[in-house]
Write a protein that holds these residues in place. Sequence first.
Motif, PDB file in Angstrom:
ATOM      1  N   PRO A  37      44.791  43.917  33.353  1.00  0.00           N
ATOM      2  CA  PRO A  37      44.006  43.729  34.575  1.00  0.00           C
ATOM      3  C   PRO A  37      44.893  43.365  35.767  1.00  0.00           C
ATOM      4  O   PRO A  37      45.870  42.624  35.632  1.00  0.00           O
ATOM      5  CB  PRO A  37      43.069  42.573  34.208  1.00  0.00           C
ATOM      6  CG  PRO A  37      42.904  42.682  32.721  1.00  0.00           C
ATOM      7  CD  PRO A  37      44.247  43.139  32.220  1.00  0.00           C
ATOM      8  N   ALA A  38      44.573  43.945  36.908  1.00  0.00           N
ATOM      9  CA  ALA A  38      45.273  43.674  38.177  1.00  0.00           C
ATOM     10  C   ALA A  38      46.730  44.087  38.166  1.00  0.00           C
ATOM     11  O   ALA A  38      47.539  43.569  38.940  1.00  0.00           O
ATOM     12  CB  ALA A  38      45.160  42.197  38.551  1.00  0.00           C
ATOM     13  N   SER A  39      47.096  45.046  37.324  1.00  0.00           N
ATOM     14  CA  SER A  39      48.500  45.423  37.197  1.00  0.00           C
ATOM     15  C   SER A  39      48.857  46.728  37.899  1.00  0.00           C
ATOM     16  O   SER A  39      50.022  47.103  37.938  1.00  0.00           O
ATOM     17  CB  SER A  39      48.889  45.544  35.718  1.00  0.00           C
ATOM     18  OG  SER A  39      48.179  46.611  35.101  1.00  0.00           O
ATOM     19  N   GLY A  40      47.876  47.418  38.473  1.00  0.00           N
ATOM     20  CA  GLY A  40      48.136  48.698  39.110  1.00  0.00           C
ATOM     21  C   GLY A  40      48.296  48.564  40.610  1.00  0.00           C
ATOM     22  O   GLY A  40      49.128  47.807  41.110  1.00  0.00           O
ATOM     23  N   THR A  41      47.451  49.296  41.346  1.00  0.00           N
ATOM     24  CA  THR A  41      47.516  49.277  42.807  1.00  0.00           C
ATOM     25  C   THR A  41      47.363  47.864  43.362  1.00  0.00           C
ATOM     26  O   THR A  41      48.043  47.471  44.314  1.00  0.00           O
ATOM     27  CB  THR A  41      46.426  50.194  43.391  1.00  0.00           C
ATOM     28  OG1 THR A  41      46.686  51.541  42.967  1.00  0.00           O
ATOM     29  CG2 THR A  41      46.408  50.154  44.902  1.00  0.00           C
ATOM     30  N   THR A  42      46.479  47.083  42.764  1.00  0.00           N
ATOM     31  CA  THR A  42      46.240  45.718  43.241  1.00  0.00           C
ATOM     32  C   THR A  42      47.524  44.889  43.239  1.00  0.00           C
ATOM     33  O   THR A  42      47.796  44.146  44.185  1.00  0.00           O
ATOM     34  CB  THR A  42      45.172  45.043  42.373  1.00  0.00           C
ATOM     35  OG1 THR A  42      43.920  45.730  42.559  1.00  0.00           O
ATOM     36  CG2 THR A  42      45.004  43.575  42.730  1.00  0.00           C
ATOM     37  N   ALA A  43      48.326  45.027  42.200  1.00  0.00           N
ATOM     38  CA  ALA A  43      49.553  44.230  42.090  1.00  0.00           C
ATOM     39  C   ALA A  43      50.601  44.652  43.104  1.00  0.00           C
ATOM     40  O   ALA A  43      51.549  43.896  43.368  1.00  0.00           O
ATOM     41  CB  ALA A  43      50.124  44.346  40.679  1.00  0.00           C
ATOM     42  N   SER A  44      50.454  45.836  43.688  1.00  0.00           N
ATOM     43  CA  SER A  44      51.445  46.305  44.655  1.00  0.00           C
ATOM     44  C   SER A  44      50.950  46.174  46.091  1.00  0.00           C
ATOM     45  O   SER A  44      51.553  46.708  47.014  1.00  0.00           O
ATOM     46  CB  SER A  44      51.810  47.765  44.372  1.00  0.00           C
ATOM     47  OG  SER A  44      50.698  48.617  44.518  1.00  0.00           O
ATOM     48  N   GLY A  45      49.851  45.434  46.276  1.00  0.00           N
ATOM     49  CA  GLY A  45      49.307  45.244  47.617  1.00  0.00           C
ATOM     50  C   GLY A  45      49.847  44.004  48.296  1.00  0.00           C
ATOM     51  O   GLY A  45      50.527  43.177  47.681  1.00  0.00           O
ATOM     52  N   GLU A  46      49.529  43.872  49.579  1.00  0.00           N
ATOM     53  CA  GLU A  46      49.965  42.719  50.360  1.00  0.00           C
ATOM     54  C   GLU A  46      48.857  41.689  50.545  1.00  0.00           C
ATOM     55  O   GLU A  46      49.099  40.609  51.076  1.00  0.00           O
ATOM     56  CB  GLU A  46      50.449  43.184  51.740  1.00  0.00           C
ATOM     57  CG  GLU A  46      51.660  44.092  51.693  1.00  0.00           C
ATOM     58  CD  GLU A  46      51.981  44.683  53.051  1.00  0.00           C
ATOM     59  OE1 GLU A  46      52.503  43.958  53.908  1.00  0.00           O
ATOM     60  OE2 GLU A  46      51.682  45.870  53.262  1.00  0.00           O
ATOM     61  N   GLY A  47      47.634  42.020  50.153  1.00  0.00           N
ATOM     62  CA  GLY A  47      46.532  41.078  50.285  1.00  0.00           C
ATOM     63  C   GLY A  47      45.868  41.087  51.641  1.00  0.00           C
ATOM     64  O   GLY A  47      45.284  40.087  52.062  1.00  0.00           O
ATOM     65  N   PRO A 154      46.361  39.119  46.112  1.00  0.00           N
ATOM     66  CA  PRO A 154      45.472  40.091  45.463  1.00  0.00           C
ATOM     67  C   PRO A 154      45.316  39.928  43.959  1.00  0.00           C
ATOM     68  O   PRO A 154      44.218  40.118  43.430  1.00  0.00           O
ATOM     69  CB  PRO A 154      46.108  41.446  45.814  1.00  0.00           C
ATOM     70  CG  PRO A 154      47.502  41.142  46.251  1.00  0.00           C
ATOM     71  CD  PRO A 154      47.484  39.768  46.813  1.00  0.00           C
ATOM     72  N   VAL A 155      46.386  39.575  43.264  1.00  0.00           N
ATOM     73  CA  VAL A 155      46.273  39.404  41.819  1.00  0.00           C
ATOM     74  C   VAL A 155      45.422  38.178  41.501  1.00  0.00           C
ATOM     75  O   VAL A 155      44.554  38.212  40.610  1.00  0.00           O
ATOM     76  CB  VAL A 155      47.664  39.302  41.169  1.00  0.00           C
ATOM     77  CG1 VAL A 155      47.541  38.937  39.688  1.00  0.00           C
ATOM     78  CG2 VAL A 155      48.419  40.619  41.338  1.00  0.00           C
TER      79      VAL A 155
END
Length: 385
Positions: A37-47, A154-155
């Motif tokens: 969970p939260a390891s794809g696009t979300t983990a590479s975001g800036e929030g 984000p994570v």
Amino acid sequence: MAHPDVVVVGAGVIGAACAEALTARGVSVLVLDRGAPASGTTASGEGNVLVSDKEPGPELVLAQASRRRWPTLLAELREELGPVAEVEWEPKGGLVVATTSVAAQPLADFAAAQRGAGVDARAITASDAAHLEPHLTKEIAAAVHYPEDAQLQPVLATTTLLAAVRKRGSEVRGAVEAVGIERHGGSVKALRTRHSTIPCSAVINACGPWSGTFSRAAGAPIDIQPRRGVVLVTAPLPTNTVRHKVYDADYVGAVASGEADLQTSAVVESTQAGTVLIGSSRQRVGFDDSMRVDVLRELARKAVRLFPILADAQIMRSYGGFRPYAPDHLPIIGEDHRLPGLWHATGHEGAGIGLAAATGQLLAELFTGQAPHVDPEPFRVDRRP
């Protein structure tokens, strides 16, 4: 748990927000992700939780609704979950600057149009900008302050949403790959995974940049493509080196562009850990995840032009990810008319963190037959280009 009412495919922030909103309304949910969970696009975001980068229209309406919803939702989750619901929410505001006379008037016009749509967009002087950001370049031709812009981690936000889902009796599973849908009478009967079949009455496609692939496997294709983005992270810097989310006015054009070629713009913001995040880049290269040095250099060069003090900052790491790009730059939210029981919540590109709260709320309202808090028509899968 018994067979869920809904299976959410994708445990990023959009899938988590949909699952949270559904379980808050008593719907049983199973959230699946082929990774963690939260390891794809979300983990590479800036929030980013932004209104500043969106022109008047449906996406801005959704962003405004989400900006209103996030603080309320987080307060509800803190009451329900306690200290685990810490997501580093910072309503720090944003600052957009034009560093050339050519960019000054378009920025002023853009902000004026936003004000007409209810955005708090305050035109300020160069000295005002320097007061807000003492280390900002002196080459300021125009500036707009956006007090409504905010940031979260984000994570942490995603895992908090999923913690609420679990607390309400629903389930989250990682390392489960969805490969298709079984039908009965033309409607969803079950989700097929690599190793099993899960009976359910509905499936939500929240696969981010992989949503197009999953939709084709489900037999109801949508045009969602990956768009690559890269971020630099500095070593921790002194407090208040960068106080707001600050970006060059050309960022808005990069966001709205549909060009496949590389586009970069200076975007600079700090985190609670003291690091500074430097973006942003956009490029359609399929799922090629190679890190290009020329892109990193371009980001660094533009960031130093905006904040000269960063010339001496050490880069601690860089990371990249894929964002779900829709050709008309609008997310797809709602049921697929071609396959009753298949729902989509995808296509947010780089705005997924900011739009997640309203997206989850809207999908849950439509699913349960409640009056939607924003007009869902622009986000339909069968909308006209």
